[in-house]
Design an enzyme around this catalytic site. Structure first.
Site, short mmCIF file in Angstrom:
data_model
loop_
_atom_site.label_atom_id
_atom_site.label_comp_id
_atom_site.label_asym_id
_atom_site.label_seq_id
_atom_site.Cartn_x
_atom_site.Cartn_y
_atom_site.Cartn_z
N GLU A 167 39.45 -6.43 44.78
CA GLU A 167 38.87 -5.53 43.78
C GLU A 167 38.49 -4.25 44.50
OE1 GLU A 167 35.31 -7.34 42.35
OE2 GLU A 167 36.28 -9.20 41.78
N ASP A 201 24.95 -3.44 40.99
CA ASP A 201 25.13 -3.56 42.43
C ASP A 201 23.83 -3.48 43.20
OD1 ASP A 201 27.98 -3.80 42.43
OD2 ASP A 201 28.06 -1.71 41.81
#
Length: 272
Positions: free
Chosen positions: A53, A64
């Site tokens: 990815e 994140d």
């Protein structure tokens, strides 16, 4: 050229046929530079990852944790553009022949244009997109363009997702389902455990044929082996980024992620 959803499907099926989970790695584009990022991503694929990815760095990455945010900041300060993300996809795919996805928040695609983004991603040889913040009920436009260009649409499910929502996501998604094993942000953790297994079981209970891959928290071969015991794929991001950040220089960082990929590849094969 149409996208590589079939390559992704075949790769995941091939891992299953070998009686193991697939290893899916994540690194952001443009980190530490565009060329350096491409080199690191190739090293991870050469080292043993089945799928990669490529993160599209975003100034407000809600999912994140601090490690990936640090890498995104470095990439954004370096001026990374969507064109650089597409180049990263193209070069990683052409060098390795392995499936390459883009992980991105919705806002950059929306601004860039859905048709333009999907056409360019397919043309670069991309296999699809992981869209952590695109609600399934608002995904029709994206899915039409992705399907037209042969790209997978990977949605993210979380332990908080109700069964009804899981069913909607598995019906709408393609490629695989990304099961976020813990509530909150990405990052490495001591244990990935029971919550992830429960989520995988609930996702499969929708009757989906899609592989269910688990991310958020895996950082070593032992954890990879644990997750491989119940998931179709093991997704590792922060641990790779941390190896790059902790390395004394770029060549050492590239070797560190190559080595980690090899260790994790053994983990998903139960050889940890």
């Amino acid at each position: 050229m149409s996208g590589n959803i079939q390559l992704l499907t075949d790769t995941l099926a091939g891992a299953k046929a070998e009686g193991r989970s697939a290893l899916i790695a994540y690194l952001p584009a443009g980190f530490p530079t565009v060329d350096g990022g491409i080199e690191a991503i190739k090293a991870v694929l050469d080292g043993g990852a089945d799928v990669v990815e490529v993160g599209l760095p975003h100034s407000d990455p809600v999912l994140d944790g601090p490690v990936i945010q640090t890498a995104d900041d470095i990439a954004l300060r370096g001026g990374v553009k969507i064109a650089d993300v597409m180049r990263t996809v193209r070069e990683a795919y052409e060098a390795t022949g392995k499936p390459v996805l883009v992980m991105t928040y919705w806002n950059p695609i929306d601004r860039y244009g859905v048709e333009r983004f999907t056409a360019e991603l397919a043309e670069a040889g991309g296999a699809g997109c992981i869209l952590p913040d695109l609600p399934v009920q608002e995904s029709q436009l994206w899915r039409e363009h992705a399907e037209k260009h042969g790209l997978a649409t990977v949605f993210v499910v979380a332990p908080s997702s109700k069964d009804e929502r899981l069913a909607r996501i598995t019906a709408a998604g393609s490629g695989f389902v990304y099961a976020a094993s813990l509530m909150g942000v990405t990052g490495t953790r001591e244990s990935v455990g029971a919550q992830a297994q429960d989520l995988v079981e609930r996702t499969r209970a929708t009757g989906t044929e899609l592989p269910v891959c688990v991310g958020l928290g895996v950082s070593n071969a032992e954890q990879a082996a644990e997750v491989a015991g119940f998931a179709d794929g093991v997704i590792v991001g922060s641990a790779f980024v941390k190896r790059m950040l902790d390395a004394p220089d770029h060549p050492a960082g590239v070797e560190a992620v190559r080595t980690l990929a090899g260790e994790l590849a053994k983990g998903v094969r139960g050889q940890a």
